[in-house]
Design a protein around this motif. Structure first.
Motif, PDB file in Angstrom:
ATOM      1  N   GLU A  51       0.825  -1.198   0.000  1.00 58.29           N
ATOM      2  CA  GLU A  51       0.000   0.000   0.000  1.00 58.29           C
ATOM      3  C   GLU A  51       0.868   1.260   0.000  1.00 58.29           C
ATOM      4  O   GLU A  51       2.017   1.228   0.445  1.00 58.29           O
ATOM      5  N   THR A  52       0.296   2.353  -0.465  1.00 57.84           N
ATOM      6  CA  THR A  52       0.914   3.667  -0.349  1.00 57.84           C
ATOM      7  C   THR A  52       0.297   4.337   0.866  1.00 57.84           C
ATOM      8  O   THR A  52      -0.928   4.382   1.007  1.00 57.84           O
ATOM      9  N   PHE A  53       1.136   4.844   1.748  1.00 58.26           N
ATOM     10  CA  PHE A  53       0.696   5.503   2.975  1.00 58.26           C
ATOM     11  C   PHE A  53       1.006   6.988   2.890  1.00 58.26           C
ATOM     12  O   PHE A  53       2.124   7.369   2.530  1.00 58.26           O
ATOM     13  N   VAL A  54       0.027   7.806   3.248  1.00 55.77           N
ATOM     14  CA  VAL A  54       0.198   9.255   3.272  1.00 55.77           C
ATOM     15  C   VAL A  54      -0.224   9.728   4.654  1.00 55.77           C
ATOM     16  O   VAL A  54      -1.329   9.437   5.107  1.00 55.77           O
ATOM     17  N   ALA A  64      -2.719  11.236  11.717  1.00 55.32           N
ATOM     18  CA  ALA A  64      -3.689  10.603  10.826  1.00 55.32           C
ATOM     19  C   ALA A  64      -2.943  10.103   9.599  1.00 55.32           C
ATOM     20  O   ALA A  64      -1.857  10.590   9.270  1.00 55.32           O
ATOM     21  N   PHE A  65      -3.528   9.104   8.937  1.00 57.88           N
ATOM     22  CA  PHE A  65      -2.972   8.674   7.662  1.00 57.88           C
ATOM     23  C   PHE A  65      -4.046   8.005   6.829  1.00 57.88           C
ATOM     24  O   PHE A  65      -5.081   7.577   7.331  1.00 57.88           O
ATOM     25  N   ILE A  66      -3.774   7.975   5.547  1.00 58.46           N
ATOM     26  CA  ILE A  66      -4.625   7.290   4.588  1.00 58.46           C
ATOM     27  C   ILE A  66      -3.713   6.342   3.815  1.00 58.46           C
ATOM     28  O   ILE A  66      -2.543   6.658   3.588  1.00 58.46           O
ATOM     29  N   ALA A  67      -4.234   5.189   3.463  1.00 53.84           N
ATOM     30  CA  ALA A  67      -3.448   4.226   2.688  1.00 53.84           C
ATOM     31  C   ALA A  67      -4.325   3.706   1.562  1.00 53.84           C
ATOM     32  O   ALA A  67      -5.555   3.637   1.688  1.00 53.84           O
TER      33      ALA A  67
END
Length: 152
Positions: A51-54, A64-67
């Motif tokens: 996954e790419t994690f931001v 916080a993060f979004i993947a």
């Protein structure tokens, strides 16, 4: 500040996991289901994820993060995580808006519990619609939400 997270690095994966466990523990109580797979992950599983994690940082701390996983004009949101102390402060919206702006002509979809009304409401506010429902093997109800690029 939003930055790409190098999840393959041990310290980064450790931070991701710690935040994820705090957030998903709260979600587990909300939906009355403690079998969320992310609660059983390890630093190594985060490190090896494709996954790419931001991440979203506040005063140098990951809050916080979004993947996601992207493949051929389809993007699956795999995680949207906010520290419980920062719930309902716009962090999830900010990350989601950032991601949507990066993938304008992409079908984006996410899975969540049918019982997770805050998540469903957030996705609806960004033009996602429920495309289908299903149950996990334990009977827990789930929804798939989709957002097509044609949404204005």
């Amino acid at each position: 500040m939003i930055v790409l997270l190098p999840n393959h690095k041990y310290d980064t994966a450790k931070s991701i996991l710690a935040l994820q466990q705090q957030s998903y523990s709260t979600e587990a109580m909300l939906i009355d289901n403690f079998e969320i797979p992310a609660l059983n992950e390890t630093v190594e599983s985060i490190r090896s994820s494709k996954e790419t994690f931001v991440g979203y940082f506040v005063e140098g701390e990951l809050r916080a993060f979004i993947a996601y996983e992207y493949q051929e004009k389809k993007l699956q949101l795999t995680r949207l995580v906010v520290h419980p102390d920062f719930f309902r402060r716009g962090f999830a919206s900010y990350l989601l808006k950032y991601l949507l702006n990066q993938h304008l002509d992409t079908l984006i979809y996410a899975y969540t519990s049918e019982k997770n009304q805050p998540a469903i409401d957030l996705y609806h506010s960004f033009g996602f619609v429920i495309s289908r429902t299903f149950s996990l093997s334990d009977g827990h109800p789930m929804v798939v939400l989709e957002r097509h690029s044609s949404y204005a």
